[in-house]
Design an enzyme around this catalytic site. Sequence first.
Site, PDB file in Angstrom:
ATOM      1  N   CYS A  17      -1.211  14.615   0.460  1.00 14.24           N
ATOM      2  CA  CYS A  17      -1.261  13.362   1.216  1.00 14.24           C
ATOM      3  C   CYS A  17      -0.653  12.243   0.383  1.00 14.24           C
ATOM      4  CB  CYS A  17      -2.703  13.008   1.597  1.00 14.24           C
ATOM      5  SG  CYS A  17      -2.808  11.637   2.785  1.00 14.24           S
ATOM      6  N   CYS A  21      -7.377   7.993   0.472  1.00 14.25           N
ATOM      7  CA  CYS A  21      -8.577   7.489   1.143  1.00 14.25           C
ATOM      8  C   CYS A  21      -9.834   7.922   0.396  1.00 14.25           C
ATOM      9  CB  CYS A  21      -8.623   7.969   2.589  1.00 14.25           C
ATOM     10  SG  CYS A  21      -7.188   7.432   3.554  1.00 14.25           S
ATOM     11  N   CYS A  24     -12.030  10.741   1.947  1.00 12.77           N
ATOM     12  CA  CYS A  24     -11.383  11.984   2.372  1.00 12.77           C
ATOM     13  C   CYS A  24     -12.167  13.205   1.895  1.00 12.77           C
ATOM     14  CB  CYS A  24      -9.955  12.037   1.834  1.00 12.77           C
ATOM     15  SG  CYS A  24      -9.085  13.560   2.275  1.00 12.77           S
TER      16      CYS A  24
END
Length: 278
Positions: A17, A21, A24
């Site tokens: 990714c 985040c 996550c």
Amino acid sequence: MYDKHVRSINWHITDKCNYHCAFCFSRRLGEEITNLEDAVKVLEYLKSIGIQRINFAGGEPMLHPLVFDLVRIAKEMGFVTSIVSNGYYLNQESIKKLSPWLDWIGLSVDSCCEEIHFSLGRGNGDHIRHIRNIVPYIHENGIRLKINTVVTKLNFREDMKPLIKELNPIRWKILQALPIKGQNEKEIENYQVSELDFDQFVKMNKDIVLSSGDSPVFETNDDMVDSYLMIGPNGSVIKNSNMEHTVEDMKINGIEEIDSIVDWKKYSHRGGDHWISQ
């Protein structure tokens, strides 16, 4: 009338990714398949055991080198196709390229505020601007739009209805930030909300009618656990019982085993088969 069987699966085709985040829980899921022949074998197997919808997830699925091929082949095999993306790699060209084979795009939008997204690790300070730019292309190409929102300590007091009305999704899914052992338990401590805080967000945002005529779907931590059928990048089963991901090097041996992995009542309660009537 459909039998009580799970027909939808999340295939986390990569754990790579471009965002970071804090909440996550899809990390360290195993090596991804980069050979198209092997990937097609996974699709064929899922078809053989009765799966009807595939949700390509990540990480960020648009980073997978075969994502366009996988969506196309899955659609040609008769699957309902979906991608959940942070949106960064979606633009007019990529959306148009996906549109003949993609039924749904789910975009991650956690706030109306750019600063909150940046603090969460989602984007570089222009996440909402980019989402606003690409959503018209999604609508123009006839792809159904879903918005996914994770409720954290940074946004649980926020009224997001004006932004959601602007984006005009068919479905809005709102999830309580979920701690998963071995994935995000360290990072999520500063972001996880209580059920009381989550309920505050629910009360503030529930009174909206989406373009489909539906209301938002709210999922607490308890709603999420055991209610999703998931496989990792290489096709191994991911179980999330007891708020802990267990990646098992195994195949799903038919619909009966699916029903032992996923709690049908939870799956049904969260609208796991909502796509059937769309």
